[in-house]
Design a protein around this motif. Structure first.
Motif, mmCIF file in Angstrom:
data_model
loop_
_atom_site.group_PDB
_atom_site.id
_atom_site.type_symbol
_atom_site.label_atom_id
_atom_site.label_comp_id
_atom_site.label_asym_id
_atom_site.label_seq_id
_atom_site.Cartn_x
_atom_site.Cartn_y
_atom_site.Cartn_z
ATOM 1 N N LYS A 1 -7.006 5.976 6.182
ATOM 2 C CA LYS A 1 -7.202 6.554 7.504
ATOM 3 C C LYS A 1 -8.347 7.564 7.495
ATOM 4 O O LYS A 1 -9.155 7.623 8.437
ATOM 5 C CB LYS A 1 -5.920 7.238 7.973
ATOM 6 N N LEU A 2 -8.416 8.347 6.437
ATOM 7 C CA LEU A 2 -9.488 9.340 6.342
ATOM 8 C C LEU A 2 -10.850 8.654 6.265
ATOM 9 O O LEU A 2 -11.816 9.069 6.918
ATOM 10 C CB LEU A 2 -9.274 10.232 5.119
ATOM 11 N N ARG A 3 -10.925 7.606 5.451
ATOM 12 C CA ARG A 3 -12.192 6.876 5.320
ATOM 13 C C ARG A 3 -12.562 6.199 6.643
ATOM 14 O O ARG A 3 -13.721 6.193 7.059
ATOM 15 C CB ARG A 3 -12.091 5.846 4.202
ATOM 16 N N GLY A 4 -11.562 5.637 7.310
ATOM 17 C CA GLY A 4 -11.811 4.974 8.576
ATOM 18 C C GLY A 4 -12.282 5.929 9.649
ATOM 19 O O GLY A 4 -13.077 5.561 10.520
ATOM 20 N N SER A 5 -11.807 7.157 9.592
ATOM 21 C CA SER A 5 -12.185 8.134 10.613
ATOM 22 C C SER A 5 -13.650 8.531 10.513
ATOM 23 O O SER A 5 -14.211 9.107 11.451
ATOM 24 C CB SER A 5 -11.307 9.387 10.486
ATOM 25 N N MET B 1 0.848 -1.202 0.000
ATOM 26 C CA MET B 1 0.000 0.000 0.000
ATOM 27 C C MET B 1 0.881 1.247 0.000
ATOM 28 O O MET B 1 1.809 1.361 0.801
ATOM 29 C CB MET B 1 -0.906 -0.001 1.242
ATOM 30 N N SER B 2 0.574 2.162 -0.897
ATOM 31 C CA SER B 2 1.376 3.380 -0.998
ATOM 32 C C SER B 2 1.015 4.344 0.125
ATOM 33 O O SER B 2 0.005 4.180 0.826
ATOM 34 C CB SER B 2 1.108 4.058 -2.344
ATOM 35 N N ALA B 3 1.847 5.382 0.269
ATOM 36 C CA ALA B 3 1.594 6.388 1.306
ATOM 37 C C ALA B 3 0.247 7.075 1.066
ATOM 38 O O ALA B 3 -0.507 7.342 2.012
ATOM 39 C CB ALA B 3 2.726 7.411 1.318
ATOM 40 N N LYS B 4 -0.046 7.345 -0.195
ATOM 41 C CA LYS B 4 -1.313 7.988 -0.532
ATOM 42 C C LYS B 4 -2.495 7.107 -0.136
ATOM 43 O O LYS B 4 -3.481 7.580 0.451
ATOM 44 C CB LYS B 4 -1.361 8.289 -2.030
#
Length: 223
Positions: free
Chosen positions: A10-14, A1-4
């Motif tokens: 993480k954004l989706r999980g939040s 998995m790339s950094a992007k």
């Protein structure tokens, strides 16, 4: 998995377990105070634009080339940057040929790195189209394309812009929705509200510091 991908994950999980806030935006806030009678719309644009040293002239789709050429001759300009791939560029070139004008036309036909010095220091004027105008702020909507890159309207000391009277909107909100901006924007959508100007600490106003010193808007009144 790339950094992007990790960041997006993480954004989706939040957002898990959260509830979206209701969209109760009141568009009247950005439209109602800036609506004009159809017969006053163009007058409003011209009044605001000219109050900041923009120049406007009324003309037609057939007569504007003569007006543009006269403005260049009046200023002693013998060279113009214009796109030969646009309908207005072809119309202007045809007018010059028909009338035996010695005005030289140049095209933005290579990467800026290949002719930066010529563009910034040896190109006195440019001619571009617009996507429309905004009466509330006296602004032109300049929509850069491959044929007319954004530097065409930002660099030469004189910018001649063509604006159809039928494409003047009351306000920015109306323009964005009527023209469907949400369907795809260019890298830069420009709102031009007069020639470039700036002031120093002593409040001395200077024109042309960060862009064109003169803005001439030719307003085409054909239906």
């Amino acid at each position: 998995m790339s950094a992007k991908e990790r960041i997006l994950a993480k954004l989706r999980g939040s957002l898990e377990g959260t509830t979206a806030v209701a969209d109760d935006y009141d568009e009247a806030l950005v439209t109602v105070p800036w609506r004009y009678a159809p017969e006053k719309r163009l007058d409003r644009l011209r009044e605001v634009l000219e109050s900041v040293h923009g120049e406007t002239r009324l003309t037609t789709a057939a007569d504007w080339p003569a007006l543009a050429l006269a403005a260049l001759v009046e200023r002693g300009i013998d060279e113009l940057l214009v796109s030969p791939a646009t309908a207005h560029g072809q119309q202007f070139a045809g007018y010059l040929a028909l009338n035996g004008s010695s005005l030289r036309l140049k095209a933005y036909d290579r990467p800026v790195e290949d002719w930066k010095d010529e563009l910034f220091f040896h190109t006195p004027a440019s001619l571009t189209g617009t996507l429309g105008g905004i009466a509330a702020t006296g602004s032109l909507i300049v929509w850069p394309t491959a044929q007319e890159p954004r530097l065409m309207s930002l660099v030469p000391p004189l910018h001649i812009a063509l604006l159809k009277a039928s494409e003047v909107f009351d306000n920015l909100f109306e323009a964005m929705h009527t023209q469907g901006w949400a369907g795809g924007l260019p890298t830069n959508a420009l709102l031009v509200s007069g020639p470039s100007k700036t002031a120093d600490i002593q409040q001395t106003l200077a024109y042309g510091a960060h862009g064109p010193k003169e803005l001439l808007v030719l307003i085409l009144q054909d239906a």
